[in-house]
Design a protein around this motif. Sequence first.
Motif, PDB file in Angstrom:
ATOM      1  N   ARG A  38       0.851  -1.175  -0.098  1.00  0.00           N
ATOM      2  CA  ARG A  38      -0.084  -0.174   0.038  1.00  0.00           C
ATOM      3  C   ARG A  38       0.758   1.298   0.122  1.00  0.00           C
ATOM      4  O   ARG A  38       0.304   2.181  -0.856  1.00  0.00           O
ATOM      5  N   PRO A  39       1.977   1.539   0.864  1.00  0.00           N
ATOM      6  CA  PRO A  39       2.657   2.726   0.821  1.00  0.00           C
ATOM      7  C   PRO A  39       3.288   2.801  -0.669  1.00  0.00           C
ATOM      8  O   PRO A  39       3.268   4.111  -0.982  1.00  0.00           O
TER       9      PRO A  39
ATOM     10  N   TRP B  21      -7.999   7.152  -1.811  1.00  0.00           N
ATOM     11  CA  TRP B  21      -7.945   6.557  -0.459  1.00  0.00           C
ATOM     12  C   TRP B  21      -9.225   6.736   0.483  1.00  0.00           C
ATOM     13  O   TRP B  21      -9.617   5.895   1.193  1.00  0.00           O
ATOM     14  N   SER B  22      -9.854   7.784   0.369  1.00  0.00           N
ATOM     15  CA  SER B  22     -11.073   8.140   0.985  1.00  0.00           C
ATOM     16  C   SER B  22     -12.286   7.294   0.085  1.00  0.00           C
ATOM     17  O   SER B  22     -13.140   6.540   1.136  1.00  0.00           O
ATOM     18  N   ASN B  23     -12.284   6.996  -1.039  1.00  0.00           N
ATOM     19  CA  ASN B  23     -13.146   6.011  -1.615  1.00  0.00           C
ATOM     20  C   ASN B  23     -12.849   4.433  -1.161  1.00  0.00           C
ATOM     21  O   ASN B  23     -13.945   3.765  -1.048  1.00  0.00           O
ATOM     22  N   VAL B  24     -11.662   4.151  -1.049  1.00  0.00           N
ATOM     23  CA  VAL B  24     -11.140   2.796  -0.451  1.00  0.00           C
ATOM     24  C   VAL B  24     -11.699   2.736   0.884  1.00  0.00           C
ATOM     25  O   VAL B  24     -11.927   1.426   1.330  1.00  0.00           O
TER      26      VAL B  24
ATOM     27  N   LEU C 215      -0.600 -10.976  -2.361  1.00  0.00           N
ATOM     28  CA  LEU C 215       0.567 -10.373  -1.655  1.00  0.00           C
ATOM     29  C   LEU C 215       0.059  -9.955  -0.140  1.00  0.00           C
ATOM     30  O   LEU C 215       0.863 -10.115   0.565  1.00  0.00           O
ATOM     31  N   GLU C 216      -1.251  -9.467  -0.056  1.00  0.00           N
ATOM     32  CA  GLU C 216      -1.471  -9.186   1.389  1.00  0.00           C
ATOM     33  C   GLU C 216      -2.753  -9.345   1.666  1.00  0.00           C
ATOM     34  O   GLU C 216      -3.563  -9.368   0.610  1.00  0.00           O
TER      35      GLU C 216
ATOM     36  N   ASP D 201      -6.832  -6.262   7.051  1.00  0.00           N
ATOM     37  CA  ASP D 201      -7.624  -5.144   7.178  1.00  0.00           C
ATOM     38  C   ASP D 201      -7.733  -4.799   5.619  1.00  0.00           C
ATOM     39  O   ASP D 201      -8.908  -4.413   5.041  1.00  0.00           O
ATOM     40  N   HIS D 202      -7.087  -5.448   4.774  1.00  0.00           N
ATOM     41  CA  HIS D 202      -7.483  -5.243   3.177  1.00  0.00           C
ATOM     42  C   HIS D 202      -6.682  -6.510   2.415  1.00  0.00           C
ATOM     43  O   HIS D 202      -5.723  -7.206   3.095  1.00  0.00           O
ATOM     44  N   SER D 203      -7.262  -6.496   1.236  1.00  0.00           N
ATOM     45  CA  SER D 203      -6.506  -7.589   0.422  1.00  0.00           C
ATOM     46  C   SER D 203      -5.723  -6.867  -0.817  1.00  0.00           C
ATOM     47  O   SER D 203      -6.250  -5.954  -1.494  1.00  0.00           O
TER      48      SER D 203
END
Length: 562
Positions: free
Chosen positions: A333-334, A400-403, A465-466, A541-543
């Motif tokens: 993500r970063p 990122w607000s939409n995500v 990956l995550e 928390d996410h994929s």
Amino acid sequence: HNHNQIRTPNRKQTTMNKRSVDGGSHGQNNGGGKGEGGGGGGGGMSRAAMKRAKKRAKTATAATTSQSSTSTAAATAMIAQNESKESAMNEPSSSNDTNKGKAKMQLPLEDDDNDDDGENLMGAMQKFRMESSTIKKKKKKKSKDKDSKTNSNEGTAAAKKASLPTAVAAIAAASTAASIGAIQKEETDVMDVMEAEASTEMEPELEALLSTLTPLQILLLEDDKKPSSQENSEIDGSDNAEKEEEATSVTQNDTGALAGIDPLQLIGDLTTEHRARILLSSLLSPSGVTLQDFYKRYWGKRPLVACLDGKEDEEEAAATDQHATRLDGFLHRPLIDEMIQKNKLRYGLDLNVTKFTDSMGNGLRHRITLDPPPKKRKTKKSTDDEDNLEYIVANPKDVWSNVDTSECTLRLLRPHEHNDNIHAMLSLLENEFGCMVGSNAYLTPLNSQGFAPHYDDIDAFILQLEGYKRWRVYAPFNKRETLPRTSSRDYTEKEVEELGEGALLDVILGPGDVLYLPRGWIHQAETVKRPSHYLPKLKEDHSLHLTVSAMQNWCWADFLEM
């Protein structure tokens, strides 16, 4: 049949025949003449005219007056015809005209003299022999000219025939050395090809050993884990060839001997083809399927899951840890946030924000896209509508607000254009597949789904990956949708359940897992919580998964349409 060589009436004879036919017709219409076409026998003709007509008829029918004379001429004509067939293939044919002329010239005359007929027949035969002799001379001359052209450096045809055995022996003797050299070169080329083909194949033990390396290690992108041989390659250029030979010769050792070999000392000295094969083998290694079995049983036929179920057993904890981190270094993500800011990614071209939800409130979910539409440019620089559109640059905060708030999925299109590690992996895989390879990346929040059930026109390798994602996979509905050349429309969940046989595969992928999907297989995926049997320290928390795509527009039908 070409009878042009038998008799060719000259201009005077042709005119005379025409006159006799015309005269015959005129006489027949006035009550005179006998037979078909008439012949000038009858009313209104003077004695002098009668005499001239007889003389013309004698000359015109000299070759065909009597049955026996006709047979003799026909036999002679057949001989001449057989002799002239080969040389008269390209000569204009006048068989129809000759046959018509014969029919018209066979006119019965009561006052004909047999002696005159004999003299006329002899004259016709002499003329025929003269013409035949002339034709034979022309044929002989043409043949001679042809032989002199094709054999100008070898003498005449007779000399060539007389010296044929000697010439053959001389040619054979002269070409022996060249033939042996050519054969040896051909054998060497064949051996080189066979060795090259054999060199791309690896023994299962060596393939399994090298497949324990991570993709970044195979790509030689981990600086602290690069093989030491790379540091010394500049000192002695021959080391690489020797160590590559050593790497391939290890295939003869047994498993015990391979157990003592560090794969990092071998991977840097392999060829590109070998490393490409090992890279794919490494991605699929958790499945326990060799690359040979993969191509034989799964490639383009059925899905394959390459996962290692995490267990809370202490003995399996180390193996699970290693498996979960084996795909690290490609994307997170970063790094995505940095990519959006630095490269000014645009909606619709470089990324999409989507969600699969019941926005209509009718109980049916469908996909919606939150991308701002492109704007039209004020000044037209091109007639192409696509060039006249200005796509909106994505603001990272809005993305990122939409995500995070709206639980939308972020799809990155062609992330390999902005990431060297992904680009290097795709480039190496192209050597293995023999086609162009692309990629997309998908980041989806927990308990969310970004796309409706569908199938793609690509063979996909999903690299988790995550996080954790549940994949439900359905077989193609019919043969027409097996290995399709275009992607499908969005299906509803009800359609998928009713038209198909239900999900043939229902699996949760965790970090380090890989799923292979042939094109045409319907699928849908949603982010879920960590399963209870996975280790608790992994994020959930996410994929985030990377889809590596191959075989798009790469079948014979696509080739024939080019």
